[in-house]
Motif scaffolding. Sequence first.
Motif, PDB file in Angstrom:
ATOM      1  N   TYR A 176       0.828  -1.210   0.000  1.00 40.77           N
ATOM      2  CA  TYR A 176       0.000   0.000   0.000  1.00 40.77           C
ATOM      3  C   TYR A 176       0.862   1.260   0.000  1.00 40.77           C
ATOM      4  O   TYR A 176       0.569   2.209  -0.716  1.00 40.77           O
ATOM      5  N   SER A 177       1.940   1.279   0.765  1.00 41.35           N
ATOM      6  CA  SER A 177       2.788   2.474   0.807  1.00 41.35           C
ATOM      7  C   SER A 177       3.472   2.704  -0.534  1.00 41.35           C
ATOM      8  O   SER A 177       3.618   3.837  -0.973  1.00 41.35           O
ATOM      9  N   ASP A 178       3.905   1.608  -1.199  1.00 38.65           N
ATOM     10  CA  ASP A 178       4.481   1.762  -2.535  1.00 38.65           C
ATOM     11  C   ASP A 178       3.452   2.313  -3.511  1.00 38.65           C
ATOM     12  O   ASP A 178       3.751   3.179  -4.323  1.00 38.65           O
ATOM     13  N   TRP A 179       2.220   1.814  -3.434  1.00 40.35           N
ATOM     14  CA  TRP A 179       1.176   2.261  -4.354  1.00 40.35           C
ATOM     15  C   TRP A 179       0.829   3.723  -4.110  1.00 40.35           C
ATOM     16  O   TRP A 179       0.676   4.494  -5.054  1.00 40.35           O
ATOM     17  N   THR A 180       0.726   4.142  -2.853  1.00 36.93           N
ATOM     18  CA  THR A 180       0.366   5.528  -2.557  1.00 36.93           C
ATOM     19  C   THR A 180       1.481   6.477  -2.948  1.00 36.93           C
ATOM     20  O   THR A 180       1.220   7.601  -3.367  1.00 36.93           O
ATOM     21  N   SER A 181       2.737   6.057  -2.840  1.00 41.11           N
ATOM     22  CA  SER A 181       3.825   6.942  -3.249  1.00 41.11           C
ATOM     23  C   SER A 181       3.783   7.197  -4.749  1.00 41.11           C
ATOM     24  O   SER A 181       4.001   8.319  -5.201  1.00 41.11           O
ATOM     25  N   VAL A 182       3.483   6.169  -5.532  1.00 40.98           N
ATOM     26  CA  VAL A 182       3.362   6.356  -6.985  1.00 40.98           C
ATOM     27  C   VAL A 182       2.159   7.235  -7.298  1.00 40.98           C
ATOM     28  O   VAL A 182       2.213   8.094  -8.173  1.00 40.98           O
ATOM     29  N   ARG A 183       1.074   7.044  -6.565  1.00 40.05           N
ATOM     30  CA  ARG A 183      -0.110   7.874  -6.792  1.00 40.05           C
ATOM     31  C   ARG A 183       0.191   9.339  -6.483  1.00 40.05           C
ATOM     32  O   ARG A 183      -0.194  10.231  -7.233  1.00 40.05           O
ATOM     33  N   ASN A 184       0.923   9.596  -5.407  1.00 44.45           N
ATOM     34  CA  ASN A 184       1.282  10.980  -5.074  1.00 44.45           C
ATOM     35  C   ASN A 184       2.215  11.579  -6.118  1.00 44.45           C
ATOM     36  O   ASN A 184       2.099  12.753  -6.457  1.00 44.45           O
ATOM     37  N   LEU A 185       3.135  10.791  -6.634  1.00 43.69           N
ATOM     38  CA  LEU A 185       4.018  11.291  -7.679  1.00 43.69           C
ATOM     39  C   LEU A 185       3.255  11.602  -8.959  1.00 43.69           C
ATOM     40  O   LEU A 185       3.612  12.526  -9.693  1.00 43.69           O
ATOM     41  N   SER A 186       2.201  10.864  -9.234  1.00 48.23           N
ATOM     42  CA  SER A 186       1.445  11.087 -10.467  1.00 48.23           C
ATOM     43  C   SER A 186       0.698  12.417 -10.438  1.00 48.23           C
ATOM     44  O   SER A 186       0.268  12.900 -11.485  1.00 48.23           O
ATOM     45  N   GLU A 187       0.568  13.017  -9.276  1.00 46.22           N
ATOM     46  CA  GLU A 187      -0.086  14.317  -9.180  1.00 46.22           C
ATOM     47  C   GLU A 187       0.855  15.469  -9.540  1.00 46.22           C
ATOM     48  O   GLU A 187       0.398  16.593  -9.731  1.00 46.22           O
ATOM     49  N   ARG A 230       6.448  10.378 -16.842  1.00 43.61           N
ATOM     50  CA  ARG A 230       5.124   9.774 -16.659  1.00 43.61           C
ATOM     51  C   ARG A 230       5.140   8.285 -17.019  1.00 43.61           C
ATOM     52  O   ARG A 230       4.436   7.478 -16.435  1.00 43.61           O
ATOM     53  N   TYR A 231       5.965   7.920 -17.999  1.00 46.00           N
ATOM     54  CA  TYR A 231       6.071   6.518 -18.391  1.00 46.00           C
ATOM     55  C   TYR A 231       6.629   5.670 -17.255  1.00 46.00           C
ATOM     56  O   TYR A 231       6.223   4.528 -17.071  1.00 46.00           O
ATOM     57  N   ASP A 232       7.577   6.231 -16.501  1.00 45.91           N
ATOM     58  CA  ASP A 232       8.112   5.510 -15.341  1.00 45.91           C
ATOM     59  C   ASP A 232       7.012   5.237 -14.323  1.00 45.91           C
ATOM     60  O   ASP A 232       6.929   4.141 -13.764  1.00 45.91           O
ATOM     61  N   LEU A 233       6.178   6.239 -14.088  1.00 44.99           N
ATOM     62  CA  LEU A 233       5.081   6.061 -13.130  1.00 44.99           C
ATOM     63  C   LEU A 233       4.082   5.031 -13.628  1.00 44.99           C
ATOM     64  O   LEU A 233       3.562   4.221 -12.861  1.00 44.99           O
ATOM     65  N   PHE A 234       3.815   5.056 -14.935  1.00 43.14           N
ATOM     66  CA  PHE A 234       2.895   4.078 -15.519  1.00 43.14           C
ATOM     67  C   PHE A 234       3.452   2.668 -15.367  1.00 43.14           C
ATOM     68  O   PHE A 234       2.734   1.742 -14.978  1.00 43.14           O
ATOM     69  N   ASP A 235       4.746   2.511 -15.659  1.00 44.07           N
ATOM     70  CA  ASP A 235       5.372   1.199 -15.507  1.00 44.07           C
ATOM     71  C   ASP A 235       5.344   0.745 -14.049  1.00 44.07           C
ATOM     72  O   ASP A 235       5.108  -0.427 -13.763  1.00 44.07           O
ATOM     73  N   ALA A 236       5.586   1.659 -13.126  1.00 50.54           N
ATOM     74  CA  ALA A 236       5.592   1.309 -11.707  1.00 50.54           C
ATOM     75  C   ALA A 236       4.205   0.906 -11.227  1.00 50.54           C
ATOM     76  O   ALA A 236       4.072   0.001 -10.401  1.00 50.54           O
ATOM     77  N   ARG A 237       3.177   1.550 -11.728  1.00 49.62           N
ATOM     78  CA  ARG A 237       1.819   1.188 -11.312  1.00 49.62           C
ATOM     79  C   ARG A 237       1.433  -0.203 -11.772  1.00 49.62           C
ATOM     80  O   ARG A 237       0.632  -0.867 -11.129  1.00 49.62           O
ATOM     81  N   ASN A 238       1.984  -0.643 -12.884  1.00 51.32           N
ATOM     82  CA  ASN A 238       1.633  -1.962 -13.420  1.00 51.32           C
ATOM     83  C   ASN A 238       2.469  -3.088 -12.832  1.00 51.32           C
ATOM     84  O   ASN A 238       2.259  -4.244 -13.182  1.00 51.32           O
ATOM     85  N   MET A 239       3.401  -2.766 -11.966  1.00 54.82           N
ATOM     86  CA  MET A 239       4.239  -3.794 -11.345  1.00 54.82           C
ATOM     87  C   MET A 239       3.445  -4.529 -10.271  1.00 54.82           C
ATOM     88  O   MET A 239       2.660  -3.941  -9.549  1.00 54.82           O
TER      89      MET A 239
END
Length: 66
Positions: A11-22, A35-44
């Motif tokens: 959950y903490s990894d997911w929320t950090s990516v969500r905060n970065l996407s803002e 943005r592509y890095d964030l997209f790749d990280a969300r799909n991990m």
Amino acid sequence: MNVLTALSRIYSDWTSVRNLSELDSCRLSDLGLTRYDLFDARNMRGTSRGDFLAARRDDRAETWLR
């Protein structure tokens, strides 16, 4: 590893990516990410998103210094 510990880490990894996407693309660029890095990280799944983003940032820093 405790199940609750594993869930809190995911959950903490997911929320950090969500905060970065803002952030806008200029601020992400200042961090060495896109943005592509964030997209790749969300799909991990099952791996640490933070380690993945840190590796991407380090790779870009090395190529920028050359």
